[in-house]
Design an enzyme around this catalytic site. Structure first.
Site, short mmCIF file in Angstrom:
data_model
loop_
_atom_site.label_atom_id
_atom_site.label_comp_id
_atom_site.label_asym_id
_atom_site.label_seq_id
_atom_site.Cartn_x
_atom_site.Cartn_y
_atom_site.Cartn_z
N HIS A 1 0.84 -1.30 0.07
CA HIS A 1 -0.05 -0.15 0.04
C HIS A 1 0.68 1.27 -0.02
O HIS A 1 0.26 2.35 -0.31
CB HIS A 1 -0.86 -0.03 1.21
C1 UD1 Z 1 -1.75 6.05 5.60
C2 UD1 Z 1 -0.78 6.54 6.11
C3 UD1 Z 1 0.45 5.24 6.29
C4 UD1 Z 1 0.02 4.21 6.82
C5 UD1 Z 1 -1.68 3.86 6.31
C6 UD1 Z 1 -2.07 2.84 6.81
C7 UD1 Z 1 0.04 8.88 5.53
C8 UD1 Z 1 0.90 9.64 4.95
N1 UD1 Z 1 0.03 7.62 5.30
O1 UD1 Z 1 -1.44 5.42 4.39
O2 UD1 Z 1 1.57 6.03 7.07
O3 UD1 Z 1 0.85 3.02 6.78
O4 UD1 Z 1 -2.45 4.99 6.20
O5 UD1 Z 1 -3.13 2.08 6.11
O6 UD1 Z 1 -0.73 9.38 6.45
N2 UD1 Z 1 -8.58 5.40 0.57
C9 UD1 Z 1 -9.80 4.81 0.61
N3 UD1 Z 1 -10.69 4.61 1.56
C10 UD1 Z 1 -10.10 4.68 2.79
C11 UD1 Z 1 -8.84 5.27 3.09
C12 UD1 Z 1 -8.13 5.53 1.91
O7 UD1 Z 1 -10.30 4.25 -0.67
O8 UD1 Z 1 -10.91 4.41 3.57
C13 UD1 Z 1 -7.75 5.56 -0.46
C14 UD1 Z 1 -8.31 6.83 -1.16
O9 UD1 Z 1 -7.97 6.70 -2.62
C15 UD1 Z 1 -6.96 7.66 -0.89
C16 UD1 Z 1 -5.75 6.62 -0.54
O10 UD1 Z 1 -6.34 5.34 -0.33
O11 UD1 Z 1 -6.58 8.71 -1.43
C17 UD1 Z 1 -4.69 6.70 0.29
O12 UD1 Z 1 -5.15 7.04 1.48
P1 UD1 Z 1 -4.22 7.87 2.72
O13 UD1 Z 1 -5.01 7.86 3.81
O14 UD1 Z 1 -3.74 9.25 2.08
O15 UD1 Z 1 -2.91 7.26 2.86
P2 UD1 Z 1 -2.74 5.48 2.99
O16 UD1 Z 1 -2.11 5.00 1.87
O17 UD1 Z 1 -3.81 4.74 3.48
#
Ligand code: UD1
Length: 365
Positions: free
Chosen positions: A209
């Site tokens: 991820h």
């Molecule tokens: C975040 C943390 C990372 C952690 C991870 C755990 C930051 C910079 N990164 O990364 O350190 O290891 O969480 O999982 O804070 N999305 C969904 N549904 C959700 C959440 C996210 O569809 O409920 C998708 C969206 O497209 C979003 C992308 O995932 O833009 C990334 O989500 P984001 O919270 O920015 O970062 P993670 O990759 O989850």
């Protein structure tokens, strides 16, 4: 004493579950300690968020900021303003944050500006790669924290080299507490494996991820090609897909990478209680997650880390974990070489959360 806890992403719900349980235990002994839970809404899909609150008995958030996804600055900025207002209203004695996400940084920064002392659990971890958003979040959070609670001695040494030694304590790893605590309530292994169509010690468990992997088509291609090559009908690869990874594959037209081999099994993100059992029963684990690297060790399963560095250096030194980056050949070679390593004496005795609560209480209110 009042503590405002800010969480937002999946692993933080797990970590907060351990400390919240220790807070509830302290309350039961008559200690006057109140916790106010704030969920930033960084993770919002039911299987990325609500299922953790339901299964792990994390206190229901008093506030949900519902910030959702977005660019790093926009997301962090929205959280910052909202947490600031909560701190003004709640007037806590502590702001408690975990790990290295944008939610961690927003909470810590809002508190530091209002002179609310910050307690950072999982302080001092470093990858020494500032292109990772998590590395920036960790460094900034540590440098505004008053209580820096480290899971390992390497983390303490990292802080020392940055001139930070006041308020630094080795407490062990709350993820180890979580592994012990929730193994007791997870379902029977046979049931969990049957639900996912797997057999004990006859599958490889994989997670991908990290932005550095999902946002770089060459790296994602290297990893998924290796997983497809490694999967066989006798030993499939089981890959719960983070929504970020699924979305990237769709937007770049790379879904064919998942369809090349039917023994590469993909599912939606899975609840923590199932994850613990799958980690325990896997033959090997391949991951770019920090938490999963350690959970592999907690279950004594060899791990291959799909990154070029790790914050959990002791897992590599002890021989349980190999760094393989995102190169197909390196990953396949690492799988061929994987074997058990030596015991690691860093993560505590399952009482890190109790230590966190003791240290919070030690500060005069
Ligand atoms: C975040 C943390 C990372 C952690 C991870 C755990 C930051 C910079 N990164 O990364 O350190 O290891 O969480 O999982 O804070 N999305 C969904 N549904 C959700 C959440 C996210 O569809 O409920 C998708 C969206 O497209 C979003 C992308 O995932 O833009 C990334 O989500 P984001 O919270 O920015 O970062 P993670 O990759 O989850």
């Amino acid at each position: 004493m009042k503590v405002v806890t800010v969480v937002g992403a999946r692993p933080q719900f797990v970590k907060a579950a351990t400390v919240s349980a220790a807070i509830v235990a302290a309350q039961a002994r008559g200690v006057a300690l109140e916790e106010v839970m704030v969920h930033t809404g960084q993770h919002y899909d039911p299987n990325m968020s609500q299922v953790f609150f339901d299964q792990l008995q994390v206190p229901r958030p008093k506030y949900n900021l519902a910030v959702g996804s977005g660019a790093h600055g926009a997301m962090t900025g929205k959280m910052l303003g909202a947490v600031e207002q909560i701190l003004v209203d709640e007037k806590p004695d502590w702001l408690l944050v975990y790990g290295d996400t944008n939610s961690t940084l927003a909470g810590a920064l809002a508190a530091a500006k209002l002179h609310v002392p910050v307690c950072h659990v999982e302080a001092g971890l470093r990858s020494f790669d500032k292109r990772m958003p998590e590395e920036v979040n960790r460094i900034l959070t540590d440098h505004v924290s008053e209580l820096l609670l480290c899971p390992t001695h390497a983390a303490i040494a990292n802080l020392k080299s940055e001139g930070v030694s006041r308020g630094v304590h080795h407490v062990g790893d709350v993820m180890y507490d979580a592994a012990l605590m929730f193994a007791k309530v997870a379902g029977p292994a046979a049931d969990v494996l049957a639900r996912y169509g797997l057999r004990a010690k006859s599958f490889l468990l994989a997670t991908v991820h990290r932005a550095e992997n999902t946002d770089d088509p060459a790296r994602l291609d290297g990893i998924l090609t290796a997983l497809a090559n490694l999967a066989t009908s006798a030993c499939p690869v089981f890959l719960p897909l983070h929504p970020r990874t699924r979305a990237t594959l769709q937007s770049r037209g790379l879904q064919a990478l998942l369809e090349r081999n039917p023994a590469l099994l993909t599912v939606e993100p899975i609840p923590f209680l199932d994850m613990i059992v799958l980690e325990q029963q896997a033959k090997l684990i391949l991951t770019d997650s920090g938490g999963v690297q350690k959970e592999a060790y907690f279950q004594r399963v060899p791990c291959i880390t799909l990154r070029d560095e790790t914050e959990w250096v002791e897992t590599v030194e002890a021989g349980w974990n190999q760094l393989a980056g995102a190169d197909r050949a390196r990953i396949e070679q690492a799988v061929a070489k994987a074997s058990p390593g030596r015991a690691i004496d860093e993560y505590g005795a399952g009482n890190a959360a109790e230590r966190v609560v003791e240290l919070l209480l030690a500060r005069p209110a």
